[in-house]
Enzyme design. Structure first.
Site, mmCIF file in Angstrom:
data_model
loop_
_atom_site.group_PDB
_atom_site.id
_atom_site.type_symbol
_atom_site.label_atom_id
_atom_site.label_comp_id
_atom_site.label_asym_id
_atom_site.label_seq_id
_atom_site.Cartn_x
_atom_site.Cartn_y
_atom_site.Cartn_z
ATOM 1 C CB ILE A 1 14.363 -13.243 -33.837
ATOM 2 C CG1 ILE A 1 15.244 -13.539 -35.168
ATOM 3 C CG2 ILE A 1 13.404 -14.512 -33.575
ATOM 4 C CD1 ILE A 1 16.386 -14.632 -34.597
ATOM 5 N N GLY B 1 2.168 -19.942 -22.622
ATOM 6 C CA GLY B 1 2.700 -19.901 -24.142
ATOM 7 C C GLY B 1 4.324 -19.570 -24.061
ATOM 8 C CD GLN B 2 8.629 -18.664 -19.682
ATOM 9 O OE1 GLN B 2 7.900 -19.312 -18.659
ATOM 10 N NE2 GLN B 2 9.673 -18.067 -19.575
ATOM 11 C CG ASN C 1 3.642 -15.329 -23.336
ATOM 12 O OD1 ASN C 1 2.511 -14.910 -23.179
ATOM 13 N ND2 ASN C 1 4.042 -15.015 -24.357
ATOM 14 C CG HIS D 1 10.737 -13.362 -22.448
ATOM 15 N ND1 HIS D 1 11.073 -14.746 -21.891
ATOM 16 C CD2 HIS D 1 9.654 -13.355 -23.094
ATOM 17 C CE1 HIS D 1 10.207 -15.544 -22.416
ATOM 18 N NE2 HIS D 1 9.645 -14.633 -23.457
ATOM 19 C CG HIS E 1 6.645 -10.602 -25.367
ATOM 20 N ND1 HIS E 1 7.309 -11.243 -26.597
ATOM 21 C CD2 HIS E 1 6.514 -11.680 -24.749
ATOM 22 C CE1 HIS E 1 7.459 -12.424 -26.353
ATOM 23 N NE2 HIS E 1 7.123 -12.676 -25.226
HETATM 24 P P1 AMP Z 1 7.912 -16.321 -25.306
HETATM 25 O O1 AMP Z 1 7.039 -17.056 -26.107
HETATM 26 O O2 AMP Z 1 7.000 -15.402 -24.789
HETATM 27 O O3 AMP Z 1 8.686 -17.269 -24.396
HETATM 28 O O4 AMP Z 1 8.631 -15.425 -26.055
HETATM 29 C C1 AMP Z 1 9.981 -15.747 -26.403
HETATM 30 C C2 AMP Z 1 10.209 -14.792 -27.590
HETATM 31 O O5 AMP Z 1 11.856 -14.681 -27.951
HETATM 32 C C3 AMP Z 1 9.419 -15.079 -29.028
HETATM 33 O O6 AMP Z 1 8.817 -13.941 -29.263
HETATM 34 C C4 AMP Z 1 10.835 -14.962 -29.901
HETATM 35 O O7 AMP Z 1 10.345 -14.913 -31.340
HETATM 36 C C5 AMP Z 1 11.845 -14.467 -29.284
HETATM 37 N N1 AMP Z 1 13.209 -14.827 -29.567
HETATM 38 C C6 AMP Z 1 13.577 -16.235 -29.586
HETATM 39 N N2 AMP Z 1 14.774 -16.441 -29.936
HETATM 40 C C7 AMP Z 1 15.178 -15.054 -30.098
HETATM 41 C C8 AMP Z 1 16.709 -14.296 -30.705
HETATM 42 N N3 AMP Z 1 17.480 -15.186 -31.117
HETATM 43 N N4 AMP Z 1 16.505 -12.970 -30.901
HETATM 44 C C9 AMP Z 1 15.376 -12.434 -30.690
HETATM 45 N N5 AMP Z 1 14.397 -12.975 -30.169
HETATM 46 C C10 AMP Z 1 14.158 -14.199 -30.219
#
Ligand code: AMP
Ligand code: ZN
Length: 116
Positions: free
Chosen positions: A33, A95-96, A89, A102, A104
């Protein structure tokens, strides 16, 4: 298997909309997002695992399948040769921000190292 309050589990259950890039019985991939690169796709297992720190040996096949799916996606989208970055992360210092494991996939720009 699913956490009712987890935002990524809600995406799996289609309770929150997302731009799906790939889906099979055990993996979901969707566009981030808040993209940090021209291509930024998040790959998750449908099984709710909090982080890499919570994985155990029986998760090895699932984790391997996610990595192979990422490389297949990179090949399909055409940036396999130019290169890309895969990021996981883990925990606060990692930085999670979403506590459903997940990976990236970031591509189509020259990324810096070391990360911030
Ligand atoms: P992290 O910071 O590694 O935990 O990554 C979480 C990621 O999820 C971040 O890059 C957010 O931008 C992404 N994210 C959070 N909510 C959503 C959502 N509803 N749809 C798509 N991506 C999302
Ligand atoms: Zn979850």
């Amino acid at each position: 298997m699913n956490d009712p309050n987890c935002i990524f589990c809600k995406i799996i259950r289609k309770e929150i909309p997302a731009k799906i890039a790939f889906e099979d019985e055990e993996i979901l991939a969707f566009h981030d997002i808040s993209p940090q690169a021209p291509v930024h796709i998040v790959f998750i297992p449908k099984k709710h695992i909090v982080s890499l720190a919570e994985t155990t040996n029986p998760d090895a096949t699932l984790l391997g399948n996610i990595l192979v799916r990422i490389q297949e996606t990179a090949k399909t989208l055409g940036f396999s040769k130019k290169g890309y970055r895969v990021v996981n992360n883990t925990g606060t210092n990692g930085g999670q921000t979403v506590f459903h494991i997940h990976f990236h996939l970031l591509a189509e720009r020259r990324l810096q190292w070391p990360p911030g």
